[in-house]
Design an enzyme around this catalytic site. Structure first.
Site, PDB file in Angstrom:
ATOM      1  N   GLY A  27       5.709 -20.268 -31.914  1.00  0.00           N
ATOM      2  CA  GLY A  27       4.356 -19.788 -31.680  1.00  0.00           C
ATOM      3  C   GLY A  27       4.164 -18.426 -32.313  1.00  0.00           C
ATOM      4  CB  SER A  28       2.058 -15.551 -31.313  1.00  0.00           C
ATOM      5  OG  SER A  28       1.838 -14.230 -31.744  1.00  0.00           O
ATOM      6  CD  GLN A  29       6.396 -11.744 -29.993  1.00  0.00           C
ATOM      7  OE1 GLN A  29       7.409 -11.457 -30.619  1.00  0.00           O
ATOM      8  NE2 GLN A  29       5.432 -10.869 -29.782  1.00  0.00           N
ATOM      9  CG  HIS A 109       7.970 -10.900 -20.933  1.00  0.00           C
ATOM     10  ND1 HIS A 109       7.899  -9.614 -20.430  1.00  0.00           N
ATOM     11  CD2 HIS A 109       7.179 -11.653 -20.112  1.00  0.00           C
ATOM     12  CE1 HIS A 109       7.115  -9.595 -19.375  1.00  0.00           C
ATOM     13  NE2 HIS A 109       6.670 -10.816 -19.151  1.00  0.00           N
ATOM     14  CG  ASP A 192       4.631  -6.919 -20.976  1.00  0.00           C
ATOM     15  OD1 ASP A 192       4.303  -6.367 -22.043  1.00  0.00           O
ATOM     16  OD2 ASP A 192       4.445  -8.129 -20.765  1.00  0.00           O
ATOM     17  CD  GLU A 196       1.087  -9.002 -20.322  1.00  0.00           C
ATOM     18  OE1 GLU A 196       1.853  -9.228 -21.283  1.00  0.00           O
ATOM     19  OE2 GLU A 196       1.149  -9.637 -19.250  1.00  0.00           O
ATOM     20  CD  GLU A 228     -24.058   1.432 -29.043  1.00  0.00           C
ATOM     21  OE1 GLU A 228     -23.124   2.196 -28.684  1.00  0.00           O
ATOM     22  OE2 GLU A 228     -24.695   1.604 -30.098  1.00  0.00           O
ATOM     23  CD  GLU A 232     -20.215   1.965 -31.663  1.00  0.00           C
ATOM     24  OE1 GLU A 232     -19.739   3.092 -31.374  1.00  0.00           O
ATOM     25  OE2 GLU A 232     -21.427   1.770 -31.839  1.00  0.00           O
ATOM     26  CB  SER A 253     -21.129  13.363 -30.877  1.00  0.00           C
ATOM     27  OG  SER A 253     -21.359  12.571 -29.716  1.00  0.00           O
TER      28      SER A 253
END
Length: 338
Positions: A27-29, A109, A192, A196, A228, A232, A253
């Site tokens: 998978g992703s890992q 993990h 962890d 999350e 907004e 951002e 600002s």
């Protein structure tokens, strides 16, 4: 424990190259670990079910692929990169019976070890190499030459060099370029989960969603509300990532900074922090882990319901329309890798 960041020049980078490594999962890992190890010169085999849709994809990427039993039985180091709720069953039924004596078991993990879902044999060394980010970014940063910070922990050191081997593995996936920090399974798991739930996923998404709803309910355009309250966020987080709160506040600002200091504490206040402490207690006691695993065994009804509800929220439909007008964004199909 002394806080010390470890880099490639302090690591025996050849140690992991002397071992045969099995990466279980793609998978992703899993895809990131396997590809990074392979390109670092490590003898790595990806272990998958032969009926898995990723079996062919991993082969097409130039990786050695076999079924899980063969990958594990032919390796001295096994990295488990499966979903937390599936890992124990796969380990107990398929992996544990064929693990070599005095081999090393790695995790990315600490969940299954810390909460005793997995109990390896005493002859097996157990350690963790945890990249601090999603697998797709682990892969991207490796390719870019920058790397991703990693945490390393040792739970059982039967072989006497488990820490050094974990550092070598972390280096091979790019961690030694960005820095590696020693930790424990307990600390990694609990912090962890807390991050999350309270900040990175649960806290942030609820904050954004409620901000969006407040503006829309007050009669403002959903598109303006999206920009907004969601779009951002990345711009502000990038500034924090680059230089902390101080750099972010230097970059915005005076009006924004005044609003930050004067109104922010009204949104996230002492009552919020009390709830954060309750969440942490649920993690520390193991009640969250028990709840999550019980839900998983029932087919994840809560998770499935919430995924469906969330997909129907106006912020998603507005976001998809706006993001389609921004070709520089690269998010693909949101279906999870299995």
């Amino acid at each position: 424990m002394d806080t010390k960041i470890i880099y490639d020049d302090q690591i025996n980078q050849d140690l992991i190259k002397e071992k045969k490594v099995a990466v279980i999962g793609f998978g992703s890992q899993g895809h990131a670990h396997a590809l990074n190890l392979h390109e670092s010169g490590v003898d790595v085999t990806v272990g998958l079910r032969e009926t898995s849709e990723t079996f062919t994809r991993a082969k097409e990427m130039g990786l050695n692929v076999s079924n899980v039993e063969d990958a594990v039985s032919n390796s001295e180091v096994v990295m488990l990169l499966l979903p937390d709720q599936l890992m124990a069953d796969v380990y107990n039924e398929t992996i544990a019976p064929v693990m070599k004596e005095n081999s090393t078991l790695f995790f990315a993990h600490g969940f299954n070890i810390h909460f005793n879902e997995i109990k390896p044999r005493e002859d097996i060394s157990v350690a963790m190499v945890a990249p601090k980010g999603p697998g797709h970014l682990l892969r991207r940063t490796y390719e870019e030459g920058s790397g991703m910070p990693c945490l390393v922990a040792v739970e059982n050191d039967t072989n006497g060099n488990t820490h050094e081997l974990a550092l070598s593995y972390a280096s091979a996936i790019g961690g030694g370029r960005a820095g590696i920090l020693d930790t424990t399974f307990k600390e990694e798991t609990e912090t962890d989960l807390f991050g999350e739930q309270v900040v990175l996923c649960g806290g942030l998404t609820e904050l954004i969603k409620n901000g969006f709803e407040t503006l829309v309910e007050a009669g403002y355009q959903p598109e303006s509300a999206y920009f907004e309250t969601l779009h951002e966020v990345k711009l502000i987080v990038d500034l924090m990532y680059e230089g902390g709160f101080e750099w972010m506040r230097h970059s915005i600002s005076d009006t924004a900074e005044y609003g930050d200091f004067s109104r922010g504490p009204r949104i996230v206040n002492e009552d919020t922090k009390k709830e954060m402490k309750k969440v942490l207690e649920e993690i520390q006691s193991g009640s969250f882990a028990k709840e999550f695993m019980a839900q998983s065994r029932e087919g994840s009804p809560f998770l499935n319901q919430k995924r469906e509800e969330a997909s129907q929220h106006q912020i998603e439909s507005v976001g998809k329309e706006l993001r389609s007008m921004m070709p520089f964004l690269s998010a693909k199909d949101v279906k999870k890798d299995k």
